[in-house]
Design a protein around this motif. Sequence first.
Motif, short mmCIF file in Angstrom:
data_model
loop_
_atom_site.label_atom_id
_atom_site.label_comp_id
_atom_site.label_asym_id
_atom_site.label_seq_id
_atom_site.Cartn_x
_atom_site.Cartn_y
_atom_site.Cartn_z
N VAL A 26 0.83 -1.20 0.00
CA VAL A 26 0.00 0.00 0.00
C VAL A 26 0.87 1.25 0.00
CG1 VAL A 26 -1.83 1.23 1.18
CG2 VAL A 26 -1.81 -1.25 1.20
N LYS A 27 1.13 1.78 -1.19
CA LYS A 27 1.85 3.04 -1.29
C LYS A 27 0.93 4.21 -0.97
CE LYS A 27 4.42 3.90 -4.77
NZ LYS A 27 4.84 4.10 -6.15
N ASN A 28 -0.31 4.12 -1.47
CA ASN A 28 -1.24 5.24 -1.34
C ASN A 28 -2.23 4.97 -0.21
OD1 ASN A 28 -0.01 6.38 -3.55
ND2 ASN A 28 -1.39 5.40 -5.00
N ASN A 29 -1.73 4.78 1.00
CA ASN A 29 -2.61 4.41 2.10
C ASN A 29 -3.20 5.61 2.81
OD1 ASN A 29 -0.26 5.24 3.26
ND2 ASN A 29 -0.04 3.51 4.66
N THR A 30 -2.92 6.79 2.33
CA THR A 30 -3.58 8.00 2.82
C THR A 30 -3.93 8.85 1.61
OG1 THR A 30 -1.64 9.45 2.95
CG2 THR A 30 -1.99 7.93 4.79
N ASN A 31 -4.51 10.01 1.86
CA ASN A 31 -4.82 10.91 0.77
C ASN A 31 -3.61 11.73 0.32
OD1 ASN A 31 -7.41 10.03 0.53
ND2 ASN A 31 -8.30 11.64 1.81
N GLU A 32 -2.48 11.54 0.98
CA GLU A 32 -1.25 12.21 0.57
C GLU A 32 -0.55 11.34 -0.46
OE1 GLU A 32 -0.64 15.28 1.54
OE2 GLU A 32 -2.50 15.15 2.68
N ILE A 33 -0.92 11.52 -1.71
CA ILE A 33 -0.40 10.63 -2.75
C ILE A 33 0.83 11.23 -3.42
CG2 ILE A 33 -2.68 9.64 -3.14
CD1 ILE A 33 -2.97 11.33 -5.60
N THR A 63 -8.59 10.42 -2.87
CA THR A 63 -8.02 11.42 -3.76
C THR A 63 -7.74 10.76 -5.11
OG1 THR A 63 -7.00 12.61 -1.92
CG2 THR A 63 -6.11 13.01 -4.12
N ILE A 64 -8.28 11.33 -6.15
CA ILE A 64 -8.12 10.79 -7.50
C ILE A 64 -6.96 11.47 -8.20
CG2 ILE A 64 -9.22 10.48 -9.76
CD1 ILE A 64 -10.45 8.79 -7.52
N ALA A 65 -6.09 10.66 -8.78
CA ALA A 65 -4.97 11.17 -9.58
C ALA A 65 -5.35 11.10 -11.05
CB ALA A 65 -3.72 10.32 -9.32
N ALA A 66 -5.04 12.16 -11.76
CA ALA A 66 -5.42 12.23 -13.17
C ALA A 66 -4.35 12.94 -13.99
CB ALA A 66 -6.76 12.97 -13.32
N ASP A 67 -4.35 12.63 -15.27
CA ASP A 67 -3.56 13.38 -16.25
C ASP A 67 -4.51 14.32 -16.98
OD1 ASP A 67 -0.76 12.29 -16.31
OD2 ASP A 67 -1.86 10.42 -16.58
N MET A 68 -4.13 15.59 -17.08
CA MET A 68 -4.94 16.56 -17.80
C MET A 68 -4.24 16.93 -19.10
SD MET A 68 -6.86 20.02 -16.50
CE MET A 68 -5.39 20.97 -16.08
N THR A 117 -6.74 2.28 -6.95
CA THR A 117 -5.87 1.75 -8.00
C THR A 117 -4.93 2.83 -8.50
OG1 THR A 117 -7.36 2.30 -9.85
CG2 THR A 117 -7.69 0.17 -8.76
N GLY A 118 -3.89 2.41 -9.22
CA GLY A 118 -2.97 3.35 -9.84
C GLY A 118 -2.37 4.31 -8.84
N GLU A 119 -2.33 5.58 -9.21
CA GLU A 119 -1.78 6.60 -8.33
C GLU A 119 -2.84 7.23 -7.43
OE1 GLU A 119 2.07 8.57 -10.31
OE2 GLU A 119 0.24 9.06 -11.41
N SER A 120 -4.08 6.84 -7.57
CA SER A 120 -5.13 7.37 -6.69
C SER A 120 -5.04 6.73 -5.31
CB SER A 120 -6.51 7.11 -7.29
OG SER A 120 -6.70 7.89 -8.46
N SER A 121 -5.63 7.39 -4.33
CA SER A 121 -5.55 6.90 -2.96
C SER A 121 -6.64 5.87 -2.70
CB SER A 121 -5.66 8.06 -1.96
OG SER A 121 -7.00 8.49 -1.84
N GLY A 122 -6.66 5.38 -1.48
CA GLY A 122 -7.64 4.40 -1.05
C GLY A 122 -7.01 3.10 -0.63
N THR A 123 -7.37 2.64 0.55
CA THR A 123 -6.86 1.37 1.06
C THR A 123 -7.99 0.62 1.73
OG1 THR A 123 -5.13 0.38 2.45
CG2 THR A 123 -6.16 2.38 3.29
N PRO A 124 -8.00 -0.73 1.62
CA PRO A 124 -7.01 -1.58 0.97
C PRO A 124 -7.00 -1.39 -0.54
CG PRO A 124 -8.91 -2.88 1.60
CD PRO A 124 -9.11 -1.52 2.20
N ARG A 125 -5.89 -1.76 -1.13
CA ARG A 125 -5.70 -1.53 -2.56
C ARG A 125 -6.44 -2.58 -3.40
NH1 ARG A 125 -4.72 3.15 -3.63
NH2 ARG A 125 -3.47 2.74 -5.49
N TYR A 126 -6.60 -2.22 -4.67
CA TYR A 126 -7.12 -3.15 -5.70
C TYR A 126 -8.54 -3.61 -5.41
CZ TYR A 126 -2.06 -3.07 -5.69
OH TYR A 126 -0.76 -2.65 -5.62
N MET A 127 -9.34 -2.66 -4.93
CA MET A 127 -10.76 -2.90 -4.70
C MET A 127 -11.57 -2.13 -5.74
SD MET A 127 -11.29 -4.91 -2.09
CE MET A 127 -10.43 -5.54 -0.63
N ALA A 128 -12.75 -2.66 -6.07
CA ALA A 128 -13.67 -1.96 -6.97
C ALA A 128 -15.05 -1.95 -6.32
CB ALA A 128 -13.73 -2.66 -8.32
N SER A 129 -15.84 -0.95 -6.67
CA SER A 129 -17.18 -0.82 -6.11
C SER A 129 -18.06 -0.09 -7.10
CB SER A 129 -17.12 -0.04 -4.79
OG SER A 129 -18.40 0.49 -4.45
#
Length: 353
Positions: A26-33, A63-68, A117-129
């Motif tokens: 879990v790299k992104n285990n907080t909202n500080e990504i 926190t969602i990470a995106a490319d603009m 997933t990816g660079e976005s936050s959220g733990t545990p990782r690799y979950m979908a909803s």
Amino acid sequence: MKTLLKSVLLGSALSSAVFAVSAADVKNNTNEIQLTQKWDKTFKLSDKVNHSKVTFKTRFGTTIAADMYVPKSATGKLAAIAVSGPFGAVKEQASGLYAQTMAERGYLTIAFDPSFTGESSGTPRYMASPDINTEDFQAAVDFLSNLDNVDKERIGIIGICGWGGIALKTAAVDTRIKATVASTMYDMSRVIRNGYNDSEDSKQQRHEKLSAMNDQRTRDFAAGSYDRDGGLPDTLPEGAPQFVVDYYNYYKKTRGYHERSVNSNGGWAKVSALSFMNTHLLSTIDEIESPVMLVHGEKAHSRYFSETAFKSLKGDNKSLVIVPGASHTDLYDQTDIIPFNKIDDFFSKYLAK
């Protein structure tokens, strides 16, 4: 192969290898990504756009990470498009290619990683909803609506593969979305509940799936981690069906491999599919009043998802585009096959000033 096919979850064939989502994972285990600043996409940077990394919050606290991508020639307030998918992919793959291509055509676009997933936050990782992923799209609309160089009355979305179904679900609930494209769409709730081509559509088979996943919850709790399954194997199984070969050639080869992609690596948490079992993603799409374009390959194993969805859509502003000779994954990155001209015409018409 029967076991392999039965274990198909969020859009790709599962291998027999098991991984675990642990604290070390879990790299992104907080909202500080932490955002990667280097260009690490599976496609080249266009000289027609300006690219930057952005983040935004969801109402669930991730926190969602995106490319603009912004066209270099842009002036004034632009029409905007949010893009995500395929399920198990990251923004450095197909969604980024779609976003950059549409930016070349004059739209401000973002391609984002879903929560967990990816660079976005959220733990545990690799979950979908179904709910959280719909919120991811809505949060993207929140973000775009508040940019000074975006016309908030001209916002559309593109969902690819499993995110095509999520895009339709979002369009059914978010009236700010003025136009939606679902490309090579999967109805994830249908395939998880019923299997491919509804081959497992019985109460008993669903009960067996639920029992297996709930037993997995018990084991995961005891272990303090989440077993994963779903990434494609490093070696393609002998006799694999063509659609699995196609997935392999995208996710595991240089063409589409990415180190943060769920499908390219260890796959989803095994219990991630639970919430799709009693959710029907497309149950209210007959209420979508805004324009919708479904795009699918003629030879795609998943074509029936779009054909079924199209029958549910109402109104004269809905269309189904079948791309001659195209497979499911051709519409991930084959720019000579993806009908970008038709997609552009669609958004130009419905996101016009």
